[in-house]
Write an enzyme that holds these catalytic residues in place. Structure first.
Site, mmCIF file in Angstrom:
data_model
loop_
_atom_site.group_PDB
_atom_site.id
_atom_site.type_symbol
_atom_site.label_atom_id
_atom_site.label_comp_id
_atom_site.label_asym_id
_atom_site.label_seq_id
_atom_site.Cartn_x
_atom_site.Cartn_y
_atom_site.Cartn_z
ATOM 1 N N GLN A 68 15.814 -20.243 -27.210
ATOM 2 C CA GLN A 68 17.030 -21.143 -28.430
ATOM 3 C C GLN A 68 17.371 -19.380 -28.986
ATOM 4 O OE1 GLN A 68 14.029 -21.801 -31.126
ATOM 5 N NE2 GLN A 68 13.166 -23.678 -30.709
ATOM 6 N N HIS A 75 11.948 -19.200 -32.119
ATOM 7 C CA HIS A 75 12.042 -19.189 -33.865
ATOM 8 C C HIS A 75 12.797 -17.664 -34.084
ATOM 9 C CE1 HIS A 75 9.358 -22.282 -34.615
ATOM 10 N NE2 HIS A 75 10.054 -23.249 -33.888
ATOM 11 N N GLU A 117 12.270 -27.543 -44.936
ATOM 12 C CA GLU A 117 12.693 -27.551 -46.889
ATOM 13 C C GLU A 117 14.090 -27.023 -47.225
ATOM 14 O OE1 GLU A 117 8.367 -25.634 -47.262
ATOM 15 O OE2 GLU A 117 9.689 -23.827 -47.186
ATOM 16 N N TYR A 173 6.268 -18.433 -48.769
ATOM 17 C CA TYR A 173 6.719 -19.178 -49.007
ATOM 18 C C TYR A 173 5.568 -20.342 -48.212
ATOM 19 C CZ TYR A 173 10.758 -18.451 -51.750
ATOM 20 O OH TYR A 173 12.055 -18.080 -53.296
ATOM 21 N N TYR A 187 2.972 -30.416 -33.435
ATOM 22 C CA TYR A 187 4.250 -31.428 -32.577
ATOM 23 C C TYR A 187 2.819 -32.286 -31.412
ATOM 24 C CZ TYR A 187 7.939 -28.710 -33.531
ATOM 25 O OH TYR A 187 8.883 -27.821 -34.388
#
Length: 390
Positions: free
Chosen positions: A102, A164, A257, A267, A278
């Site tokens: 990613q 991520h 979110e 958070y 997953y």
């Protein structure tokens, strides 16, 4: 001094797959450059203009004051759009970018005084023998060239893996730079304040740490951290009236979110979440805990949110002040109403649209022309402008 948020919401709104929606049509549709396609929504008929295509996984778009538009491609190219024409030659002067998983060349942000100082900020994934990480650099941009490139932040410690990286950036009205850093696929890191992973970073424009950051001089917490317990925030935006920074964030299977980013808050990830692993197994039995901030809205099942923006244009007056979030997994735009009460912000998803377009929406911005602009995370990917249908 930074603006102090005026509201604190205690409400959580469930967004189910049966949310209000324009009809979902099967199959992706890839349109030719400059072709205009009509799509109907709950309130308006839209004209989608394909401004440019044949990009490789475009990730971020920035509008320069002279009318030029810059677009990142995740494999490591910075492209120029001049008079709605995509130039074949990329911008020169980028550092080495590690495009893996990613990761790659990610977000763009203009210095608040870009018109005078020409400072452009960009985030990207970087690899050394110690592993990969998210870095942010700034440079002076002039006529297709980056000059005086200077790294100003890197998330530490480095690690292996290609997931991520987050990398979204935004400046608030006080000139502070916010950077999202994902948990790098290692969820426990988001609850370790000595680790940048799983946090929102706040810096001065030169990369130094603001003196009023919440954890300055606390030996067990990195000074750059503004919030922690964040999984993978893929969108950052500023509220047009209050100047508050908002984000959207990927959950696992469910629990995406929208959050109001407030100094020093935890958070919750992975101690609290509305999602599951997953593999189908539970991550935690908790959807809320004392001392951990609840989202203003969550999407369950997951839509995989990406770019996020408050709409302030005049062409769609019923949409003013609402949030628009792109989605990767569900290939749509989610329109969310935002209301202020004495108890805080109330958010409600009002509509999902663009499903018939059939492409992953990576970024969504409002351009200086007042229109919404999209990037599709495809190869070939496209730059799309949304106008009222004639």
């Amino acid at each position: 001094m930074p603006l102090k948020p005026r509201y604190r919401s205690k409400r959580i709104f469930f967004v189910l797959a049966c949310s209000l929606s324009v009809a979902v049509l099967a199959g992706a549709v890839l349109f030719d450059t400059k072709k205009t396609v009509r799509i109907d929504t709950q309130h308006y008929s839209l004209s989608l203009e394909i401004v440019a295509d044949n990009l490789a996984h475009p990730w971020s778009i920035a509008f320069l004051p002279d009318g030029e538009v810059l677009v990142t491609e995740r494999p490591g190219r910075l492209r120029r759009l001049v008079d709605d024409e995509l130039l074949s030659e990329p911008v020169t002067g980028l550092p080495d970018v590690t495009a893996s998983g990613q990761g790659g060349l990610l977000d763009l942000a203009l210095h608040p005084e870009f018109a005078d100082n020409r400072l452009l900020y960009f985030s990207y994934s970087d690899q050394t023998s110690a592993g990969m990480t998210t870095r942010v650099a700034r440079a002076r941009y002039e006529s297709g060239q980056l000059q005086e490139v200077e790294p100003i932040f890197e998330a530490l410690p480095r690690s292996s893996g290609g997931r991520h990286f987050a990398g979204r950036m935004v400046f608030d009205p006080d000139g502070y730079l916010y950077i999202s850093v994902g948990d790098r696929g290692e969820m426990e890191r988001a609850q370790n304040p000595s680790d940048h992973a799983g946090s929102i970073i706040r810096l001065n424009d030169d990369g130094s740490v603001p003196e009023n950051n919440p954890f300055v001089d606390q030996s067990q917490v990195r000074d750059e951290i503004f919030t922690w317990g964040n999984r993978n925030p893929q969108g950052l935006t500023v509220h047009p009236q209050t100047g508050e920074v908002w984000s959207n964030e990927h959950g696992p299977r469910g629990g995406d979110e929208i959050n109001l980013i407030r100094s020093g808050l935890n958070y919750g990830w992975p101690e609290v979440t509305h999602g599951i692993n997953y593999t189908g197994f539970s991550i935690t039995p908790h959807t809320e805990l004392p001392g951990m901030e609840s989202p203003l809205l969550h999407w369950t099942p997951s839509i995989a949110p990406s770019g996020i923006v408050f709409y302030t244009g005049s062409d769609f007056p019923l949409w003013q002040g609402q949030i628009f979030s792109g989605a990767l997994r569900d290939k749509l735009i989610s329109r969310v109403s935002v209301k202020e009460t004495d108890e805080g912000y109330l958010l409600q998803e009002e509509e999902r649209f663009l499903q018939e377009f059939g492409q992953r929406i990576r970024d969504i911005r409002q351009g200086p022309d007042g229109y919404l602009w999209l990037l599709t995370d495809e190869n070939p990917g496209q730059i799309v402008r949304i106008k009222p249908a004639q």
